[in-house]
Design an enzyme around this catalytic site. Structure first.
Site, PDB file in Angstrom:
ATOM      1  CB  SER A  61      26.142  -7.777  35.616  1.00 18.93           C
ATOM      2  OG  SER A  61      25.678  -9.110  35.483  1.00 18.93           O
ATOM      3  CE1 TYR A  98      24.498  -6.614  30.517  1.00 17.61           C
ATOM      4  CE2 TYR A  98      24.698  -8.714  31.646  1.00 17.61           C
ATOM      5  CZ  TYR A  98      24.403  -7.368  31.669  1.00 17.61           C
ATOM      6  OH  TYR A  98      24.007  -6.773  32.848  1.00 17.61           O
TER       7      TYR A  98
END
Length: 248
Positions: free
Chosen positions: A135, A148
């Site tokens: 990501s 995250y």
């Protein structure tokens, strides 16, 4: 006996995983797809002739059972399983959320890679390929995202280490780092809150799962001496993880 190259896709029941299954099947791969939701996998199997197997990458036992069903050689592994939970700041972090994210995004990737490493070496033809789906959170941070982003920073560290440890071996390692992709990602993150999940993409044009799946297929198609180390893919409306252009 089949003579197709074998690919394995985790987190294959929806989104990027499901689209990757579709494109690999359409391009001549025998695809084994793993996820927790068997009903979703069976629906995909009927459409694309992929092979569904229940898989929870956060469980070492589940990974072992999954890999026992695979052929002796695997040419492509797509470590896609993972996701985000919650948006609490560090001072109020939810330990259960952080543990679950680490189990799936980090340890799950490591479990699958360790389990399939001998198979990836067994049939290079001429090279095998591991994809770690990261990501933009693997190199950027934002308030409320520490759990995250820490996991995705770890994915980047693992990807870089794999290239060092496998130098000279016929296995390519590619990390794909998407920006905003409209999948079930936000719906899961916000515990099924549809309105809150939809607001993430309001007023902008996000990427689609197909956009990311196509980068995987393109990377595989490069000549065997070429390795795409890291690919960052954002929508035009996103400059940073928290800098979005939205129409009024």
């Amino acid at each position: 006996m089949h003579n197709k190259p074998v690919a394995v896709v985790t987190g294959a029941s929806s989104g990027i995983g499901a689209e990757t299954v579709r494109l690999l099947c359409e391009n001549g791969y025998l695809v084994f797809m793993g996820a927790r939701r068997l009903d979703r996998l069976q629906a995909l199997a009927e459409k694309y002739s992929a092979i569904p197997i229940v898989l929870d990458v956060s469980s070492a036992e589940s990974v072992h059972r999954f890999t026992e069903e695979l052929p002796d050689s695997v040419q492509v592994l797509v470590n896609n399983a993972g996701g985000a939970l919650g948006l609490e700041q560090v001072a109020e972090f939810d330990e259960a959320h952080w543990l679950e994210m680490y189990q799936s995004n980090v340890l799950g990737l490591a479990r699958m890679t360790k389990a399939l490493y001998p198979r990836l070496l067994s049939r290079p033809n001429p090279v095998s390929h591991v994809f770690n789906i990261g990501s933009v959170a693997s190199f950027e941070t934002y308030p409320g995202g520490a759990g995250y982003t820490a996991c995705k920073h770890a994915v980047r560290a693992i990807s870089e280490t794999m290239r060092l440890e496998w130098l000279g071996k016929p296995i390519r390692v590619t990390e794909i780092d998407p920006g905003f992709v409209e999948t079930e990602f936000s719906l899961v993150r916000f515990g099924g809150d549809v309105a809150r999940a939809s607001s993430v993409y309001a007023g902008m044009v996000p990427l689609t799962a197909t956009d990311i799946a196509e980068t995987i297929l393109w990377s595989i198609s490069r000549p065997p001496h070429v390795n795409i180390d890291v690919m960052v893919v954002r929508p035009l409306d996103q400059a940073r993880i928290d800098k979005i252009h939205r129409e009024a």
